[in-house]
Scaffold this motif. Structure first.
Motif, PDB file in Angstrom:
ATOM      1  N   LEU A  46       0.841  -1.190   0.000  1.00  0.00           N
ATOM      2  CA  LEU A  46       0.000   0.000   0.000  1.00  0.00           C
ATOM      3  C   LEU A  46       0.884   1.250   0.000  1.00  0.00           C
ATOM      4  O   LEU A  46       1.687   1.445   0.902  1.00  0.00           O
ATOM      5  N   ALA A  47       0.730   2.076  -1.039  1.00  0.00           N
ATOM      6  CA  ALA A  47       1.507   3.313  -1.143  1.00  0.00           C
ATOM      7  C   ALA A  47       0.716   4.314  -1.973  1.00  0.00           C
ATOM      8  O   ALA A  47      -0.063   3.938  -2.848  1.00  0.00           O
ATOM      9  N   GLY A  48       0.913   5.588  -1.673  1.00  0.00           N
ATOM     10  CA  GLY A  48       0.216   6.607  -2.441  1.00  0.00           C
ATOM     11  C   GLY A  48       0.767   7.987  -2.171  1.00  0.00           C
ATOM     12  O   GLY A  48       1.679   8.167  -1.358  1.00  0.00           O
ATOM     13  N   THR A  49       0.206   8.950  -2.885  1.00  0.00           N
ATOM     14  CA  THR A  49       0.553  10.348  -2.667  1.00  0.00           C
ATOM     15  C   THR A  49      -0.723  11.160  -2.555  1.00  0.00           C
ATOM     16  O   THR A  49      -1.765  10.790  -3.097  1.00  0.00           O
ATOM     17  N   ILE A  50      -0.618  12.252  -1.829  1.00  0.00           N
ATOM     18  CA  ILE A  50      -1.697  13.231  -1.724  1.00  0.00           C
ATOM     19  C   ILE A  50      -1.110  14.548  -2.201  1.00  0.00           C
ATOM     20  O   ILE A  50      -0.051  14.959  -1.718  1.00  0.00           O
ATOM     21  N   GLU A  51      -1.781  15.190  -3.156  1.00  0.00           N
ATOM     22  CA  GLU A  51      -1.276  16.435  -3.717  1.00  0.00           C
ATOM     23  C   GLU A  51      -2.319  17.527  -3.600  1.00  0.00           C
ATOM     24  O   GLU A  51      -3.521  17.265  -3.664  1.00  0.00           O
ATOM     25  N   LYS A  52      -1.824  18.755  -3.434  1.00  0.00           N
ATOM     26  CA  LYS A  52      -2.704  19.919  -3.436  1.00  0.00           C
ATOM     27  C   LYS A  52      -1.856  21.154  -3.700  1.00  0.00           C
ATOM     28  O   LYS A  52      -0.729  21.251  -3.233  1.00  0.00           O
ATOM     29  N   GLU A  53      -2.415  22.081  -4.470  1.00  0.00           N
ATOM     30  CA  GLU A  53      -1.729  23.342  -4.699  1.00  0.00           C
ATOM     31  C   GLU A  53      -2.050  24.273  -3.544  1.00  0.00           C
ATOM     32  O   GLU A  53      -3.200  24.575  -3.265  1.00  0.00           O
ATOM     33  N   VAL A  54      -0.999  24.705  -2.851  1.00  0.00           N
ATOM     34  CA  VAL A  54      -1.131  25.572  -1.685  1.00  0.00           C
ATOM     35  C   VAL A  54      -0.255  26.803  -1.925  1.00  0.00           C
ATOM     36  O   VAL A  54       0.964  26.668  -2.059  1.00  0.00           O
ATOM     37  N   GLY A  55      -0.877  27.960  -1.989  1.00  0.00           N
ATOM     38  CA  GLY A  55      -0.129  29.198  -2.193  1.00  0.00           C
ATOM     39  C   GLY A  55       0.638  29.223  -3.504  1.00  0.00           C
ATOM     40  O   GLY A  55       1.745  29.733  -3.546  1.00  0.00           O
TER      41      GLY A  55
END
Length: 96
Positions: A46-55
């Motif tokens: 089990l592996a993953g990434t979480i991404e979000k544009e911040v600033g």
């Protein structure tokens, strides 16, 4: 010689991400969750990434768990679910 490579970390590491091949992804509460292909022997870890544009900057959080499955579909569903759980518990604090 291969004994020494394994002993001192020179051998092939089977639990490393394989070029971050994405098995599945979904948007959740403004974040993008990606399940990442990570082989552990003959199983998927089990592996993953979480991404979000911040600033104006793309932030990425990588998570790897001890869970292993023999089915690619099962580990994909579990990785996306774990990503949702992390977001629900920590929100944008995961990037700090």
């Amino acid at each position: 010689m291969s004994f020494f490579k394994k002993l001192f970390g020179g051998g092939a590491a089977s639990a490393e991400p394989a070029g971050d091949k994405v098995l599945g992804e979904e948007s959740y509460k403004g974040f993008l969750i990606k399940a990442i292909d990570m082989k552990a022997g003959s199983e998927f870890q089990l592996a993953g990434t979480i991404e979000k544009e911040v600033g104006g900057e793309l932030k990425t959080y990588r998570y790897i768990r001890a869970d292993r499955m023999s089915s690619r579909d099962d580990v994909t569903a579990l990785a996306l679910g774990k990503g949702r759980q992390i977001i629900d518990e920590q929100g944008e604090q995961i990037f700090n």
